[in-house]
Motif scaffolding. Structure first.
Motif, PDB file in Angstrom:
ATOM      1  N   PHE A   1       0.844  -1.197   0.000  1.00 14.36           N
ATOM      2  CA  PHE A   1       0.000   0.000   0.000  1.00 14.36           C
ATOM      3  C   PHE A   1       0.878   1.246   0.000  1.00 14.36           C
ATOM      4  N   ILE A   2       1.909   1.253   0.855  1.00 16.43           N
ATOM      5  CA  ILE A   2       2.825   2.387   0.892  1.00 16.43           C
ATOM      6  C   ILE A   2       3.557   2.518  -0.451  1.00 16.43           C
ATOM      7  N   ASP A   3       3.846   1.387  -1.087  1.00 18.35           N
ATOM      8  CA  ASP A   3       4.481   1.395  -2.410  1.00 18.35           C
ATOM      9  C   ASP A   3       3.496   1.711  -3.533  1.00 18.35           C
ATOM     10  N   ARG A   4       2.223   1.869  -3.174  1.00 18.93           N
ATOM     11  CA  ARG A   4       1.148   2.165  -4.127  1.00 18.93           C
ATOM     12  C   ARG A   4       0.994   1.079  -5.188  1.00 18.93           C
ATOM     13  N   LYS A   5       1.211  -0.161  -4.762  1.00 14.74           N
ATOM     14  CA  LYS A   5       0.987  -1.302  -5.645  1.00 14.74           C
ATOM     15  C   LYS A   5      -0.422  -1.866  -5.476  1.00 14.74           C
ATOM     16  N   LEU A   6      -1.058  -1.559  -4.360  1.00 15.42           N
ATOM     17  CA  LEU A   6      -2.422  -2.016  -4.091  1.00 15.42           C
ATOM     18  C   LEU A   6      -3.041  -1.077  -3.076  1.00 15.42           C
ATOM     19  N   TRP A   7      -4.350  -1.245  -2.851  1.00 17.06           N
ATOM     20  CA  TRP A   7      -4.991  -0.546  -1.741  1.00 17.06           C
ATOM     21  C   TRP A   7      -5.990  -1.482  -1.093  1.00 17.06           C
ATOM     22  N   PRO A   8      -6.255  -1.287   0.190  1.00 19.98           N
ATOM     23  CA  PRO A   8      -7.075  -2.232   0.947  1.00 19.98           C
ATOM     24  C   PRO A   8      -8.418  -2.513   0.281  1.00 19.98           C
ATOM     25  N   TRP A   9      -8.811  -3.796   0.299  1.00 15.25           N
ATOM     26  CA  TRP A   9     -10.042  -4.207  -0.381  1.00 15.25           C
ATOM     27  C   TRP A   9     -11.272  -3.502   0.181  1.00 15.25           C
ATOM     28  N   ASP A  10     -11.288  -3.242   1.503  1.00 15.21           N
ATOM     29  CA  ASP A  10     -12.474  -2.614   2.085  1.00 15.21           C
ATOM     30  C   ASP A  10     -12.633  -1.174   1.607  1.00 15.21           C
TER      31      ASP A  10
ATOM     32  N   ALA B   1     -21.787  -2.484 -10.255  1.00 17.40           N
ATOM     33  CA  ALA B   1     -21.920  -1.054  -9.998  1.00 17.40           C
ATOM     34  C   ALA B   1     -21.472  -0.219 -11.193  1.00 17.40           C
ATOM     35  N   GLU B   2     -20.931  -0.895 -12.209  1.00 18.60           N
ATOM     36  CA  GLU B   2     -20.417  -0.223 -13.412  1.00 18.60           C
ATOM     37  C   GLU B   2     -19.328   0.779 -13.052  1.00 18.60           C
ATOM     38  N   VAL B   3     -18.396   0.311 -12.212  1.00 18.01           N
ATOM     39  CA  VAL B   3     -17.288   1.142 -11.758  1.00 18.01           C
ATOM     40  C   VAL B   3     -15.973   0.462 -12.120  1.00 18.01           C
ATOM     41  N   VAL B   4     -15.059   1.225 -12.687  1.00 16.91           N
ATOM     42  CA  VAL B   4     -13.698   0.747 -12.941  1.00 16.91           C
ATOM     43  C   VAL B   4     -12.828   1.203 -11.776  1.00 16.91           C
ATOM     44  N   VAL B   5     -12.329   0.247 -11.001  1.00 21.66           N
ATOM     45  CA  VAL B   5     -11.536   0.565  -9.821  1.00 21.66           C
ATOM     46  C   VAL B   5     -10.068   0.746 -10.224  1.00 21.66           C
ATOM     47  N   PRO B   6      -9.467   1.885  -9.929  1.00 18.90           N
ATOM     48  CA  PRO B   6      -8.051   2.105 -10.260  1.00 18.90           C
ATOM     49  C   PRO B   6      -7.154   1.055  -9.606  1.00 18.90           C
ATOM     50  N   GLN B   7      -6.057   0.722 -10.248  1.00 14.70           N
ATOM     51  CA  GLN B   7      -5.129  -0.259  -9.708  1.00 14.70           C
ATOM     52  C   GLN B   7      -4.370   0.282  -8.502  1.00 14.70           C
ATOM     53  N   THR B   8      -4.157   1.569  -8.470  1.00 16.27           N
ATOM     54  CA  THR B   8      -3.424   2.181  -7.361  1.00 16.27           C
ATOM     55  C   THR B   8      -4.362   3.093  -6.568  1.00 16.27           C
ATOM     56  N   PRO B   9      -4.084   3.309  -5.284  1.00 12.20           N
ATOM     57  CA  PRO B   9      -4.989   4.106  -4.437  1.00 12.20           C
ATOM     58  C   PRO B   9      -5.130   5.543  -4.917  1.00 12.20           C
ATOM     59  N   VAL B  10      -6.332   6.059  -4.777  1.00  8.15           N
ATOM     60  CA  VAL B  10      -6.638   7.435  -5.144  1.00  8.15           C
ATOM     61  C   VAL B  10      -7.220   8.143  -3.920  1.00  8.15           C
ATOM     62  N   ALA B  11      -7.261   9.460  -3.957  1.00  8.50           N
ATOM     63  CA  ALA B  11      -7.859  10.232  -2.866  1.00  8.50           C
ATOM     64  C   ALA B  11      -9.337   9.847  -2.743  1.00  8.50           C
ATOM     65  N   PRO B  12      -9.861   9.710  -1.514  1.00  4.66           N
ATOM     66  CA  PRO B  12      -9.235  10.026  -0.227  1.00  4.66           C
ATOM     67  C   PRO B  12      -8.588   8.816   0.463  1.00  4.66           C
ATOM     68  N   TYR B  13      -8.081   7.866  -0.300  1.00  7.00           N
ATOM     69  CA  TYR B  13      -7.536   6.630   0.258  1.00  7.00           C
ATOM     70  C   TYR B  13      -6.016   6.558   0.131  1.00  7.00           C
ATOM     71  N   LEU B  14      -5.348   7.703   0.027  1.00  3.32           N
ATOM     72  CA  LEU B  14      -3.920   7.716  -0.222  1.00  3.32           C
ATOM     73  C   LEU B  14      -3.117   7.296   1.017  1.00  3.32           C
ATOM     74  N   PRO B  15      -2.018   6.571   0.801  1.00 11.26           N
ATOM     75  CA  PRO B  15      -1.155   6.186   1.923  1.00 11.26           C
ATOM     76  C   PRO B  15      -0.135   7.271   2.227  1.00 11.26           C
ATOM     77  N   MET B  16       0.489   7.146   3.386  1.00 10.35           N
ATOM     78  CA  MET B  16       1.646   7.981   3.662  1.00 10.35           C
ATOM     79  C   MET B  16       2.808   7.493   2.789  1.00 10.35           C
ATOM     80  N   THR B  17       3.851   8.274   2.696  1.00  7.54           N
ATOM     81  CA  THR B  17       5.034   7.875   1.946  1.00  7.54           C
ATOM     82  C   THR B  17       6.047   7.251   2.900  1.00  7.54           C
ATOM     83  N   TRP B  18       7.048   6.576   2.340  1.00 11.32           N
ATOM     84  CA  TRP B  18       8.108   6.021   3.179  1.00 11.32           C
ATOM     85  C   TRP B  18       8.880   7.138   3.880  1.00 11.32           C
ATOM     86  N   ASP B  19       9.055   8.266   3.204  1.00 10.38           N
ATOM     87  CA  ASP B  19       9.753   9.392   3.842  1.00 10.38           C
ATOM     88  C   ASP B  19       8.973   9.899   5.056  1.00 10.38           C
TER      89      ASP B  19
END
Length: 229
Positions: free
Chosen positions: A126-135, A199-217
């Motif tokens: 998630f922090i690497d923005r490779k996925l985001w939590p299913w919920d 729902a006719e929704v295309v879910v982005p592969q990487t997290p988008v606002a308001p579900y953004l993670p913090m960065t490693w920095d």
């Protein structure tokens, strides 16, 4: 000492502990136990994030400090439960899940303000923005669908949800999440895909606002300031 760890995941329990009368009950409850509060999101209206308000967290920590509670880290709690150091009395620990940006920008500074340890469990991909939590993907589907009604089958049960208001959408997302938690990982992911199609929704592969993670920095900076990951 035979101590028990209680996971109190509902914010109402924290609110109850701040009430003068119920606070006494909470005091006796933590006499020889540790209350572990597991928090999630912090409210940020600018970024449309729903969760605990900064005022709520600050007032909770003010109460715990004022009433002499022992605010301990998760690591310190484990050591003391194993007999390393003094016995735990009136002990409270805080954790947060996943590693959202608001946990770094909103919650962490408040914990630091009250010198309160907090442990954040990061999802590394998630922090690497490779996925985001299913919920959160479930919430995204319900909140972005252009339909007025959503119908699908889940676990052999036909479900229908109204989507004409935000409250209906949030209630529907909550219900689906509770049902999907009972499924195997394979069935849950399959149900998530079917939900998106329905729902006719295309879910982005990487997290988008308001579900953004913090960065490693951000995480490294917080770690230098005392936050445990």
């Amino acid at each position: 000492m035979q101590a028990s760890i209680v996971n109190a995941v509902k914010s109402g329990i924290i609110r109850a502990s701040c009430h003068p009368l119920l606070g006494k009950l909470f005091d006796s409850f933590t006499h020889d136990s540790v209350a572990v509060f597991t928090l999630h999101r912090m409210r940020d209206p600018v970024n449309n994030i729903h969760g605990h308000t900064p005022e709520f967290l600050r007032s909770t920590l003010q109460y715990l400090r004022r009433e002499g509670y022992n605010l301990v880290s998760l690591q310190g709690m484990h050591k003391r439960l194993q007999g390393e150091g003094p016995a735990l009395r009136k002990a409270v620990a805080f954790t947060m899940d996943d590693g959202f940006a608001d946990q770094a920008t909103v919650a962490a500074p408040i914990f630091m303000e009250f010198d309160c340890p907090v442990t954040i469990f990061l999802i590394t991909d998630f922090i690497d923005r490779k996925l985001w939590p299913w919920d959160d993907r479930v919430s995204y589907i319900f909140l972005t669908s252009r339909l007025s009604k959503l119908a699908l089958s889940l676990g052999g049960v036909r479900l229908e949800y109204g989507l004409s208001s935000i409250s209906q959408r949030m209630a529907g997302a909550h219900d689906i999440r509770q049902r999907m938690k009972l499924l195997s990982e394979v069935d849950m992911l399959d149900s998530l895909e079917r939900l998106a199609r329905s729902a006719e929704v295309v879910v982005p592969q990487t997290p988008v606002a308001p579900y953004l993670p913090m960065t490693w920095d951000m995480a490294r900076q917080l770690e230098r300031q005392g936050v445990t990951f």
